[in-house]
Design a protein around this motif. Structure first.
Motif, PDB file in Angstrom:
ATOM      1  N   GLY A 114     -16.105 -90.569 -12.965  1.00  0.00           N
ATOM      2  CA  GLY A 114     -15.488 -89.510 -11.704  1.00  0.00           C
ATOM      3  C   GLY A 114     -16.295 -90.389 -10.285  1.00  0.00           C
ATOM      4  O   GLY A 114     -15.572 -90.286  -9.255  1.00  0.00           O
ATOM      5  N   GLU A 115     -17.576 -90.965 -10.475  1.00  0.00           N
ATOM      6  CA  GLU A 115     -18.147 -91.449  -9.084  1.00  0.00           C
ATOM      7  C   GLU A 115     -17.202 -92.647  -8.770  1.00  0.00           C
ATOM      8  O   GLU A 115     -17.073 -92.959  -7.727  1.00  0.00           O
ATOM      9  CB  GLU A 115     -19.617 -91.919  -9.559  1.00  0.00           C
ATOM     10  CG  GLU A 115     -20.206 -92.262  -8.146  1.00  0.00           C
ATOM     11  CD  GLU A 115     -21.823 -92.211  -8.339  1.00  0.00           C
ATOM     12  OE1 GLU A 115     -22.615 -92.457  -7.550  1.00  0.00           O
ATOM     13  OE2 GLU A 115     -22.126 -92.213  -9.489  1.00  0.00           O
ATOM     14  N   MET A 116     -16.714 -93.482  -9.745  1.00  0.00           N
ATOM     15  CA  MET A 116     -16.141 -94.797  -9.629  1.00  0.00           C
ATOM     16  C   MET A 116     -14.575 -94.520  -8.880  1.00  0.00           C
ATOM     17  O   MET A 116     -14.274 -95.088  -8.064  1.00  0.00           O
ATOM     18  CB  MET A 116     -16.014 -95.497 -10.677  1.00  0.00           C
ATOM     19  CG  MET A 116     -17.433 -96.107 -11.124  1.00  0.00           C
ATOM     20  SD  MET A 116     -17.403 -97.595 -12.162  1.00  0.00           S
ATOM     21  CE  MET A 116     -17.043 -96.431 -13.821  1.00  0.00           C
ATOM     22  N   ARG A 117     -14.344 -93.439  -9.332  1.00  0.00           N
ATOM     23  CA  ARG A 117     -12.852 -92.975  -8.838  1.00  0.00           C
ATOM     24  C   ARG A 117     -12.821 -92.511  -7.551  1.00  0.00           C
ATOM     25  O   ARG A 117     -12.133 -92.737  -6.749  1.00  0.00           O
ATOM     26  CB  ARG A 117     -12.260 -91.855  -9.698  1.00  0.00           C
ATOM     27  CG  ARG A 117     -11.539 -92.397 -11.152  1.00  0.00           C
ATOM     28  CD  ARG A 117     -10.512 -91.313 -11.860  1.00  0.00           C
ATOM     29  NE  ARG A 117     -10.009 -92.248 -12.843  1.00  0.00           N
ATOM     30  CZ  ARG A 117      -9.924 -91.551 -13.987  1.00  0.00           C
ATOM     31  NH1 ARG A 117     -10.848 -90.862 -14.588  1.00  0.00           N
ATOM     32  NH2 ARG A 117      -9.454 -92.481 -15.068  1.00  0.00           N
ATOM     33  N   GLU A 178     -21.308-107.598  -9.605  1.00  0.00           N
ATOM     34  CA  GLU A 178     -21.119-106.655  -8.405  1.00  0.00           C
ATOM     35  C   GLU A 178     -22.101-106.605  -7.284  1.00  0.00           C
ATOM     36  O   GLU A 178     -21.969-106.750  -6.205  1.00  0.00           O
ATOM     37  CB  GLU A 178     -20.420-105.434  -8.793  1.00  0.00           C
ATOM     38  CG  GLU A 178     -20.685-104.217  -7.776  1.00  0.00           C
ATOM     39  CD  GLU A 178     -19.707-104.489  -6.749  1.00  0.00           C
ATOM     40  OE1 GLU A 178     -20.044-103.879  -5.456  1.00  0.00           O
ATOM     41  OE2 GLU A 178     -18.597-105.349  -6.795  1.00  0.00           O
ATOM     42  N   GLN A 179     -23.193-106.555  -7.985  1.00  0.00           N
ATOM     43  CA  GLN A 179     -24.534-106.400  -6.876  1.00  0.00           C
ATOM     44  C   GLN A 179     -24.702-107.753  -6.295  1.00  0.00           C
ATOM     45  O   GLN A 179     -25.137-107.752  -5.057  1.00  0.00           O
ATOM     46  CB  GLN A 179     -25.642-106.149  -7.850  1.00  0.00           C
ATOM     47  CG  GLN A 179     -25.807-104.778  -8.424  1.00  0.00           C
ATOM     48  CD  GLN A 179     -26.768-104.671  -9.462  1.00  0.00           C
ATOM     49  OE1 GLN A 179     -27.839-104.705  -9.083  1.00  0.00           O
ATOM     50  NE2 GLN A 179     -26.489-104.550 -10.903  1.00  0.00           N
ATOM     51  N   VAL A 187     -21.054 -99.046  -3.451  1.00  0.00           N
ATOM     52  CA  VAL A 187     -20.547 -99.586  -4.964  1.00  0.00           C
ATOM     53  C   VAL A 187     -21.669-100.452  -5.402  1.00  0.00           C
ATOM     54  O   VAL A 187     -21.884-100.373  -6.621  1.00  0.00           O
ATOM     55  CB  VAL A 187     -19.213-100.506  -4.761  1.00  0.00           C
ATOM     56  CG1 VAL A 187     -18.806-100.799  -5.796  1.00  0.00           C
ATOM     57  CG2 VAL A 187     -17.990 -99.477  -4.101  1.00  0.00           C
ATOM     58  N   LYS A 188     -22.410-101.111  -4.727  1.00  0.00           N
ATOM     59  CA  LYS A 188     -23.268-101.835  -5.216  1.00  0.00           C
ATOM     60  C   LYS A 188     -24.453-101.159  -6.068  1.00  0.00           C
ATOM     61  O   LYS A 188     -24.959-101.338  -6.796  1.00  0.00           O
ATOM     62  CB  LYS A 188     -24.093-102.787  -4.165  1.00  0.00           C
ATOM     63  CG  LYS A 188     -23.082-104.115  -3.824  1.00  0.00           C
ATOM     64  CD  LYS A 188     -23.624-105.095  -3.160  1.00  0.00           C
ATOM     65  CE  LYS A 188     -23.956-104.843  -1.743  1.00  0.00           C
ATOM     66  NZ  LYS A 188     -24.116-105.952  -1.048  1.00  0.00           N
ATOM     67  N   ALA A 189     -24.578-100.027  -5.242  1.00  0.00           N
ATOM     68  CA  ALA A 189     -25.684 -98.954  -5.891  1.00  0.00           C
ATOM     69  C   ALA A 189     -25.340 -98.400  -7.052  1.00  0.00           C
ATOM     70  O   ALA A 189     -25.997 -98.333  -7.880  1.00  0.00           O
ATOM     71  CB  ALA A 189     -26.001 -98.092  -4.821  1.00  0.00           C
ATOM     72  N   GLY A 193     -27.255 -98.814 -10.752  1.00  0.00           N
ATOM     73  CA  GLY A 193     -27.551 -97.514 -11.396  1.00  0.00           C
ATOM     74  C   GLY A 193     -26.790 -97.710 -13.034  1.00  0.00           C
ATOM     75  O   GLY A 193     -27.468 -97.526 -14.041  1.00  0.00           O
ATOM     76  N   LEU A 194     -25.758 -98.346 -12.847  1.00  0.00           N
ATOM     77  CA  LEU A 194     -25.105 -98.832 -14.374  1.00  0.00           C
ATOM     78  C   LEU A 194     -25.641 -99.766 -14.934  1.00  0.00           C
ATOM     79  O   LEU A 194     -25.615 -99.450 -16.194  1.00  0.00           O
ATOM     80  CB  LEU A 194     -23.564 -98.801 -13.760  1.00  0.00           C
ATOM     81  CG  LEU A 194     -22.530 -98.682 -15.240  1.00  0.00           C
ATOM     82  CD1 LEU A 194     -21.242 -98.171 -14.779  1.00  0.00           C
ATOM     83  CD2 LEU A 194     -22.350 -99.775 -15.668  1.00  0.00           C
ATOM     84  N   GLU A 195     -25.862-100.855 -14.421  1.00  0.00           N
ATOM     85  CA  GLU A 195     -26.551-101.863 -15.153  1.00  0.00           C
ATOM     86  C   GLU A 195     -27.949-101.331 -15.845  1.00  0.00           C
ATOM     87  O   GLU A 195     -28.531-101.707 -16.884  1.00  0.00           O
ATOM     88  CB  GLU A 195     -26.946-103.030 -14.205  1.00  0.00           C
ATOM     89  CG  GLU A 195     -27.708-104.466 -15.029  1.00  0.00           C
ATOM     90  CD  GLU A 195     -28.123-105.318 -14.145  1.00  0.00           C
ATOM     91  OE1 GLU A 195     -28.625-106.445 -14.741  1.00  0.00           O
ATOM     92  OE2 GLU A 195     -28.086-104.966 -12.926  1.00  0.00           O
ATOM     93  N   LYS A 196     -28.624-100.567 -15.148  1.00  0.00           N
ATOM     94  CA  LYS A 196     -29.918 -99.942 -15.715  1.00  0.00           C
ATOM     95  C   LYS A 196     -29.735 -99.082 -16.925  1.00  0.00           C
ATOM     96  O   LYS A 196     -30.467 -99.382 -17.573  1.00  0.00           O
ATOM     97  CB  LYS A 196     -30.686 -99.348 -14.600  1.00  0.00           C
ATOM     98  CG  LYS A 196     -32.238 -98.767 -15.017  1.00  0.00           C
ATOM     99  CD  LYS A 196     -32.654 -98.151 -13.746  1.00  0.00           C
ATOM    100  CE  LYS A 196     -33.960 -97.348 -14.246  1.00  0.00           C
ATOM    101  NZ  LYS A 196     -34.796 -96.791 -12.809  1.00  0.00           N
TER     102      LYS A 196
END
Length: 215
Positions: A114-117, A178-179, A187-189, A193-196
């Motif tokens: 949802g956030e990425m969309r 991406e970061q 987007v980098k944030a 968060g996704l990597e963590k």
């Protein structure tokens, strides 16, 4: 007699004039009301506005090529994983611990999508699965899921864990890229968060009973 006739004609003419003025006034009111309805019901792009359509929450952003590639890859990766997690959550071949873990992964993945969309829409980029049909690393394709469903019971758990591990690990790798090369801070944030989250999920996966050394 002639005067009476002329008077009658004048009265009739005046009455018709008043009637036409009344009709004209009503027509103007109807046209005005219709115009208001059309303006409210149609969007600026000419498309019909949908009832109760939620407004976009993300402010407009500028995405570079890495941002777009990242979002257009991670959305279908998560979507395919959601199908996989849904299957695991109800499969009798999966252990209770694996089913419970799959349910928690589904919740986080759904929120991420949802956030990425929202970010992709804020950047004015249409959602497109440019990798459809490709056997991308970390993507649980229909073929891989079908192969898991046909696995012997003794191998099911190990194969399922392998698919989860590959998906989580590849998501973390792509998010790290991406970061480094992304352009938009939001987007980098999300990628950070996704990597963590993926690293924590990988650690949790390895701690599940019977997963050590699987795959």
């Amino acid at each position: 007699m002639g005067t009476e006739l002329m008077t009658g004609v004048g009265v009739a003419t005046a009455a018709r004039t008043r009637n036409w003025r009344l009709v004209g006034a009503v027509a103007i009111l109807v046209a005005t009301a219709l115009a208001v309805v059309l303006v409210q019901g149609w969007g600026r792009d000419g498309s019909r506005a949908k009832a109760n359509e939620p407004a976009a929450t993300a402010a407009p952003i500028v995405l570079n090529g890495t941002d777009v590639a990242y979002l257009q890859l991670l959305i279908p990766m998560n979507d395919s994983a959601l199908v996989f997690f849904s299957y695991l959550g109800t499969s009798e071949a999966a252990t209770p611990a694996l089913r419970e873990f799959a349910g928690r992964l589904a919740a986080t993945h759904r929120a991420e999508v949802g956030e990425m969309r929202s970010l992709l829409a804020a950047g004015g980029v249409p959602e497109e699965n440019i990798h459809e049909g490709h056997q991308m690393p970390g993507m649980v394709t229909e073929l891989r899921l079908a192969d898991l469903k046909q696995a012997p019971p003794a191998e099911f758990g190990a194969r399922a864990v392998t698919l989860i591990r590959e998906h989580l690990a590849q998501s973390a790798v792509v998010s790290r890229s991406e970061q480094t090369s992304g352009g938009d801070d939001r987007v980098k944030a999300v990628a950070a968060g996704l990597e963590k989250a993926r690293n924590a999920e990988l650690a949790e996966l390895e701690a599940l009973p019977g997963t050590s050394g699987a795959g």
